[in-house]
Design an enzyme around this catalytic site. Structure first.
Site, short mmCIF file in Angstrom:
data_model
loop_
_atom_site.label_atom_id
_atom_site.label_comp_id
_atom_site.label_asym_id
_atom_site.label_seq_id
_atom_site.Cartn_x
_atom_site.Cartn_y
_atom_site.Cartn_z
N HIS A 1 20.42 -58.92 55.93
CA HIS A 1 19.03 -59.19 56.29
C HIS A 1 18.95 -59.58 57.75
CE1 HIS A 1 20.92 -62.76 54.53
NE2 HIS A 1 20.19 -63.50 55.36
N ARG B 1 8.22 -62.14 53.74
CA ARG B 1 8.28 -63.47 54.37
C ARG B 1 9.39 -64.32 53.76
NH1 ARG B 1 4.33 -63.17 57.73
NH2 ARG B 1 2.55 -61.89 57.10
N ASP B 2 10.07 -65.06 54.65
CA ASP B 2 11.10 -65.99 54.18
C ASP B 2 10.44 -67.10 53.37
OD1 ASP B 2 14.23 -66.72 55.38
OD2 ASP B 2 13.11 -68.28 54.28
N ILE B 3 11.05 -67.46 52.26
CA ILE B 3 10.48 -68.47 51.37
C ILE B 3 10.49 -69.86 52.01
CG2 ILE B 3 12.57 -69.22 50.12
CD1 ILE B 3 10.96 -68.73 47.51
N HIS C 1 16.62 -61.67 60.31
CA HIS C 1 15.53 -62.63 60.43
C HIS C 1 14.71 -62.24 61.65
CE1 HIS C 1 17.36 -65.89 57.83
NE2 HIS C 1 18.46 -65.21 58.13
N GLU D 1 23.80 -67.06 53.71
CA GLU D 1 23.58 -67.60 52.36
C GLU D 1 23.40 -66.51 51.32
OE1 GLU D 1 20.37 -70.42 52.47
OE2 GLU D 1 21.46 -71.68 53.91
N VAL D 2 22.66 -65.47 51.70
CA VAL D 2 22.38 -64.38 50.76
C VAL D 2 23.24 -63.17 51.15
CG1 VAL D 2 20.64 -62.89 49.74
CG2 VAL D 2 20.03 -65.23 50.40
N ASN E 1 22.92 -63.31 60.10
CA ASN E 1 24.09 -64.15 59.87
C ASN E 1 25.10 -63.38 59.03
OD1 ASN E 1 22.92 -66.43 61.17
ND2 ASN E 1 21.68 -66.81 59.35
P1 5GP Z 1 20.87 -66.49 55.57
O1 5GP Z 1 21.26 -67.94 55.69
O2 5GP Z 1 21.63 -65.79 54.48
O3 5GP Z 1 20.91 -65.76 56.88
O4 5GP Z 1 19.33 -66.50 55.17
C1 5GP Z 1 18.87 -66.37 53.87
C2 5GP Z 1 17.39 -66.59 53.92
O5 5GP Z 1 16.82 -66.20 52.69
C3 5GP Z 1 17.00 -68.06 54.14
O6 5GP Z 1 16.23 -68.18 55.33
C4 5GP Z 1 16.20 -68.41 52.89
O7 5GP Z 1 15.11 -69.26 53.14
C5 5GP Z 1 15.77 -67.05 52.38
N1 5GP Z 1 15.57 -66.98 50.94
C6 5GP Z 1 16.41 -67.46 49.97
N2 5GP Z 1 15.90 -67.21 48.75
C7 5GP Z 1 14.74 -66.53 48.95
C8 5GP Z 1 13.78 -66.00 48.04
O8 5GP Z 1 13.88 -66.06 46.82
N3 5GP Z 1 12.70 -65.36 48.61
C9 5GP Z 1 12.54 -65.24 49.96
N4 5GP Z 1 11.44 -64.62 50.39
N5 5GP Z 1 13.44 -65.75 50.82
C10 5GP Z 1 14.52 -66.39 50.33
#
Ligand code: 5GP
Length: 125
Positions: free
Chosen positions: A106, A34-36, A108, A101-102, A93
């Protein structure tokens, strides 16, 4: 491993057990959790277990087993979360413009409620 891959990214830490996650499903090559910071009632992230930067890196370097596995994992999550009938959204993304961001691939999976339009308003001009 891609030379730009940073093993300090948060998803690599989840994969190596350094930080916890709320696991939804795990397969040989993929992990779903699950997303945090959930943006919908259902917000699950599906990642490959190997270090791929983004979809482009995965497409170029993952083997066919990993590729089949990640889509199978998405399908298992959809069934587990019971969002098949009402519909859902899968997105990934990439890079700066994509607001990634990460820096570990991944997908979603968003659902459990109406999600509205894909992008709220036109971004051009
Ligand atoms: P992006 O913007 O890279 O597509 O999405 C990164 C996602 O990772 C975001 O929706 C964010 O809430 C999620 N996220 C960031 N840090 C963590 C974490 O430590 N644990 C979990 N479960 N999700 C995270």
């Amino acid at each position: 491993m891609n030379k730009n891959y940073d093993i300090e990214n948060i998803f690599f830490k989840i994969l190596t057990g350094k930080i916890p996650c709320d696991k939804v499903f795990e397969s040989d090559h993929s992990l779903a959790f699950r997303d945090i910071n959930p943006r919908a009632k259902v917000h699950v992230l599906v990642i490959p277990k190997k270090p791929y930067l983004n979809l482009e890196d995965f497409t170029l370097y993952a083997d066919s087993l990993e590729k089949v596995d990640i889509f199978d994992c998405i399908s298992k999550v959809v069934k587990k979360e019971k969002i098949m009938n009402d519909g859902y959204r899968v997105l990934t993304n990439i890079g700066e413009d994509g607001h990634q961001e990460v820096q570990h691939l991944h997908f979603h999976i968003l659902g459990g409620q109406p999600l509205g339009g894909f992008i709220k308003k036109l971004l051009i001009n």
